[in-house]
Design a protein around this motif. Structure first.
Motif, PDB file in Angstrom:
ATOM      1  N   ALA A   1       0.843  -1.178  -0.130  1.00 55.30           N
ATOM      2  CA  ALA A   1      -0.010  -0.016  -0.062  1.00 55.30           C
ATOM      3  C   ALA A   1       0.772   1.160  -0.041  1.00 55.30           C
ATOM      4  CB  ALA A   1      -0.803   0.293   1.282  1.00 55.30           C
ATOM      5  N   VAL A   2       2.056   1.085   0.956  1.00 59.03           N
ATOM      6  CA  VAL A   2       2.792   2.313   0.689  1.00 59.03           C
ATOM      7  C   VAL A   2       3.438   2.528  -0.703  1.00 59.03           C
ATOM      8  CG1 VAL A   2       4.829   3.165   1.656  1.00 59.03           C
ATOM      9  CG2 VAL A   2       3.434   2.220   3.258  1.00 59.03           C
ATOM     10  N   ALA A   3       3.926   1.388  -1.286  1.00 53.49           N
ATOM     11  CA  ALA A   3       4.207   1.558  -2.780  1.00 53.49           C
ATOM     12  C   ALA A   3       3.421   2.280  -3.616  1.00 53.49           C
ATOM     13  CB  ALA A   3       5.071   0.163  -3.026  1.00 53.49           C
ATOM     14  N   LEU A   4       2.067   1.663  -3.558  1.00 54.38           N
ATOM     15  CA  LEU A   4       1.136   2.274  -4.368  1.00 54.38           C
ATOM     16  C   LEU A   4       0.624   3.452  -4.086  1.00 54.38           C
ATOM     17  CD1 LEU A   4      -1.435  -0.784  -4.520  1.00 54.38           C
ATOM     18  CD2 LEU A   4       0.025  -0.029  -6.423  1.00 54.38           C
ATOM     19  N   ASN A   5       0.749   3.962  -2.959  1.00 55.71           N
ATOM     20  CA  ASN A   5       0.519   5.466  -2.612  1.00 55.71           C
ATOM     21  C   ASN A   5       1.584   6.313  -3.080  1.00 55.71           C
ATOM     22  OD1 ASN A   5      -1.467   7.233  -1.011  1.00 55.71           O
ATOM     23  ND2 ASN A   5       0.559   7.775   0.218  1.00 55.71           N
ATOM     24  N   SER A   6       2.777   5.792  -3.264  1.00 59.56           N
ATOM     25  CA  SER A   6       3.779   6.694  -3.738  1.00 59.56           C
ATOM     26  C   SER A   6       3.985   7.025  -4.956  1.00 59.56           C
ATOM     27  CB  SER A   6       5.258   6.248  -3.289  1.00 59.56           C
ATOM     28  OG  SER A   6       5.472   5.032  -3.680  1.00 59.56           O
ATOM     29  N   ILE A   7       3.223   5.881  -5.989  1.00 61.25           N
ATOM     30  CA  ILE A   7       3.154   5.937  -7.476  1.00 61.25           C
ATOM     31  C   ILE A   7       2.197   7.015  -7.882  1.00 61.25           C
ATOM     32  CG2 ILE A   7       2.587   4.526  -9.527  1.00 61.25           C
ATOM     33  CD1 ILE A   7       3.607   2.196  -8.122  1.00 61.25           C
ATOM     34  N   ARG A   8       2.619   7.745  -8.669  1.00 60.59           N
ATOM     35  CA  ARG A   8       1.588   8.872  -9.104  1.00 60.59           C
ATOM     36  C   ARG A   8       1.059   8.533 -10.546  1.00 60.59           C
ATOM     37  NH1 ARG A   8       0.677  11.225  -4.714  1.00 60.59           N
ATOM     38  NH2 ARG A   8       2.624  11.913  -3.856  1.00 60.59           N
ATOM     39  N   ARG A   9       1.680   7.768 -11.331  1.00 62.19           N
ATOM     40  CA  ARG A   9       1.155   7.084 -12.739  1.00 62.19           C
ATOM     41  C   ARG A   9       0.624   5.480 -12.633  1.00 62.19           C
ATOM     42  NH1 ARG A   9       5.519   8.847 -17.132  1.00 62.19           N
ATOM     43  NH2 ARG A   9       3.580   7.982 -18.398  1.00 62.19           N
ATOM     44  N   LEU A  10      -0.293   5.246 -13.349  1.00 62.33           N
ATOM     45  CA  LEU A  10      -1.029   4.190 -13.389  1.00 62.33           C
ATOM     46  C   LEU A  10      -1.392   3.507 -12.111  1.00 62.33           C
ATOM     47  CD1 LEU A  10       1.754   2.397 -15.912  1.00 62.33           C
ATOM     48  CD2 LEU A  10      -0.326   3.543 -16.417  1.00 62.33           C
ATOM     49  N   ARG A  11      -1.767   4.592 -11.103  1.00 60.86           N
ATOM     50  CA  ARG A  11      -2.160   3.834  -9.623  1.00 60.86           C
ATOM     51  C   ARG A  11      -3.374   2.956  -9.800  1.00 60.86           C
ATOM     52  NH1 ARG A  11      -2.852   8.457  -5.021  1.00 60.86           N
ATOM     53  NH2 ARG A  11      -0.618   8.557  -5.517  1.00 60.86           N
ATOM     54  N   ALA A  12      -4.317   3.687 -10.507  1.00 60.19           N
ATOM     55  CA  ALA A  12      -5.569   3.059 -10.640  1.00 60.19           C
ATOM     56  C   ALA A  12      -5.732   1.561 -11.339  1.00 60.19           C
ATOM     57  CB  ALA A  12      -6.681   3.882 -11.360  1.00 60.19           C
ATOM     58  N   ILE A  13      -4.579   1.427 -12.443  1.00 60.93           N
ATOM     59  CA  ILE A  13      -4.537   0.343 -13.019  1.00 60.93           C
ATOM     60  C   ILE A  13      -3.959  -0.541 -12.136  1.00 60.93           C
ATOM     61  CG2 ILE A  13      -3.513  -0.920 -15.020  1.00 60.93           C
ATOM     62  CD1 ILE A  13      -3.585   1.792 -16.510  1.00 60.93           C
ATOM     63  N   LEU A  14      -2.948  -0.380 -11.530  1.00 65.24           N
ATOM     64  CA  LEU A  14      -2.166  -1.199 -10.357  1.00 65.24           C
ATOM     65  C   LEU A  14      -3.054  -1.622  -9.340  1.00 65.24           C
ATOM     66  CD1 LEU A  14       1.401   0.460 -10.297  1.00 65.24           C
ATOM     67  CD2 LEU A  14       0.849  -1.749 -11.582  1.00 65.24           C
ATOM     68  N   ARG A  15      -4.028  -0.614  -8.873  1.00 63.28           N
ATOM     69  CA  ARG A  15      -4.770  -1.068  -7.875  1.00 63.28           C
ATOM     70  C   ARG A  15      -5.833  -1.914  -8.148  1.00 63.28           C
ATOM     71  NH1 ARG A  15      -7.937   3.988  -5.735  1.00 63.28           N
ATOM     72  NH2 ARG A  15      -6.083   4.761  -5.651  1.00 63.28           N
ATOM     73  N   SER A  16      -6.321  -1.840  -9.352  1.00 62.44           N
ATOM     74  CA  SER A  16      -7.200  -2.985  -9.910  1.00 62.44           C
ATOM     75  C   SER A  16      -6.640  -4.212 -10.145  1.00 62.44           C
ATOM     76  CB  SER A  16      -7.900  -2.348 -11.486  1.00 62.44           C
ATOM     77  OG  SER A  16      -8.532  -1.176 -11.151  1.00 62.44           O
ATOM     78  N   ILE A  17      -5.391  -4.284 -10.613  1.00 64.76           N
ATOM     79  CA  ILE A  17      -4.742  -5.372 -10.734  1.00 64.76           C
ATOM     80  C   ILE A  17      -4.564  -6.345  -9.401  1.00 64.76           C
ATOM     81  CG2 ILE A  17      -2.555  -6.594 -11.442  1.00 64.76           C
ATOM     82  CD1 ILE A  17      -2.293  -4.327 -13.604  1.00 64.76           C
ATOM     83  N   TYR A  18      -4.172  -5.441  -8.420  1.00 60.45           N
ATOM     84  CA  TYR A  18      -3.774  -6.295  -6.969  1.00 60.45           C
ATOM     85  C   TYR A  18      -5.033  -6.724  -6.548  1.00 60.45           C
ATOM     86  CZ  TYR A  18       1.117  -4.821  -7.139  1.00 60.45           C
ATOM     87  OH  TYR A  18       2.415  -4.873  -7.274  1.00 60.45           O
ATOM     88  N   PHE A  19      -6.439  -5.930  -6.908  1.00 63.98           N
ATOM     89  CA  PHE A  19      -7.757  -6.328  -6.031  1.00 63.98           C
ATOM     90  C   PHE A  19      -8.265  -7.412  -6.849  1.00 63.98           C
ATOM     91  CE2 PHE A  19     -12.121  -5.111  -4.699  1.00 63.98           C
ATOM     92  CZ  PHE A  19     -11.719  -5.161  -3.487  1.00 63.98           C
TER      93      PHE A  19
END
Length: 321
Positions: free
Chosen positions: A117-135
């Protein structure tokens, strides 16, 4: 007075009582109960009656077919705890496996999901796509995922094939990861963690986004390293979310048995038997042995354990606030 006289003298009021009266309004609380009553009645029949009959059944012997129960009092509970030479050892073994799952799954879930979650929170680009992949593991149907994992973990499955192709054939399991008593339970724990990480990551991510960014900036100005920010700033602020994630993991370990039923059925040799699966097996696979009452007693023991854990978690939440 005629209607013509009324029309000629508009200042006069017709004192005659009206033939049509407005319907009398019901009180507001009565209208509310009229809407709620069907749901309350359904819950009373399907919920309260079922719970009450299940509690009564825990004090009786019944195979599910005879018209009468044989009342035995607390003997079912005593048989599970120590009296029965077959059920008591089985309960202790399943309880030990359940305890391992209750400890390992929440700890591994927190250890993986928080840094993620800390890594995803620090990412500015493609955050929504990565969040969907992990979910994705969470929204996928559990039974289908379990059967897919069974295929992957078979003796000729994808994992053994990959290990052999990489020259790591010594790590491959000839009988499959679910057929080896030493790897069956750890493998199921890892799959449970894999399915629990998405929700935990999302909860942590929502908590991180609610933290004031000025706290991170102040820590960085003071020269704090990222690991120190995680330990000294982020972790204390996310303790309530951590307590909720741990409670969810403990609840799933205490009551969940679907993965154990679908993937191993408690095998090999009972090395993946847990309390939830034991209660299911006693209820539906040993009905002729009059073990429905024993299964109900085990279910109520699990319920009591869940209530105690919930109270403990509520006390922990009050302390960390």
């Amino acid at each position: 007075m005629s209607s013509l006289a009324v029309k000629d003298h508009p200042g006069r009021l017709d004192k005659r009582p009206s033939r049509t009266r407005s319907p009398r309004h019901w009180p507001g609380w009565l209208t509310g109960w009229a809407f709620v009553l069907p749901a309350v009645a359904l819950f009373a029949v399907m919920g309260v009656y079922t719970i009450g009959s299940g509690l009564a059944l825990s004090f009786a012997k019944w195979n599910g077919f005879t018209p009468t129960w044989t009342w035995v009092g607390v003997q079912n509970y005593l048989d599970l705890l120590y009296a029965d030479p077959v059920l008591a050892p089985e309960l202790r073994r399943a309880g030990g496996h359940t305890l391992q799952v209750m400890i390992a799954v929440p700890l591994l879930t927190v250890a993986i999901s928080l840094p993620l979650a800390v890594a995803l929170n620090s990412i500015r680009r493609l955050r929504a796509i990565l969040r969907s992949i992990y979910f994705l593991p969470y929204v996928t149907t559990g039974i289908a995922v379990y059967f897919a994992w069974r295929y992957v973990l078979e003796p000729d499955g994808a994992i053994n094939t990959l290990l052999r192709s990489l020259g790591l054939g010594t790590l491959a399991q000839p009988q499959g990861f679910l057929g080896n008593p030493d790897t069956a339970l750890p493998t199921l724990i890892l799959i449970l963690v894999w399915s629990a990480v998405p929700v935990a990551t999302l909860l942590y991510l929502s908590g991180l986004q609610a933290i004031d960014p000025n706290l991170f900036e102040a820590a960085q100005i003071d020269g704090a390293a990222p690991r120190h920010v995680l330990r000294r700033v982020i972790w204390p602020l996310l303790r309530p979310i951590t307590a909720a994630i741990v409670l969810l993991g403990v609840r799933d370990a205490l009551h969940g048995f679907q993965i154990f039923l679908v993937m191993t059925r408690g095998g090999p040799g009972g090395h993946t038997d847990v309390l939830g699966l034991m209660a299911y097996r006693l209820a539906f696979f040993k009905g002729l042995a009059q073990t429905l009452g024993v299964s109900s007693a085990l279910g109520w023991m699990l319920f009591a354990g869940a209530v105690l854990l919930a109270l403990l978690n509520a006390r922990m939440l009050r302390r960390v606030r």
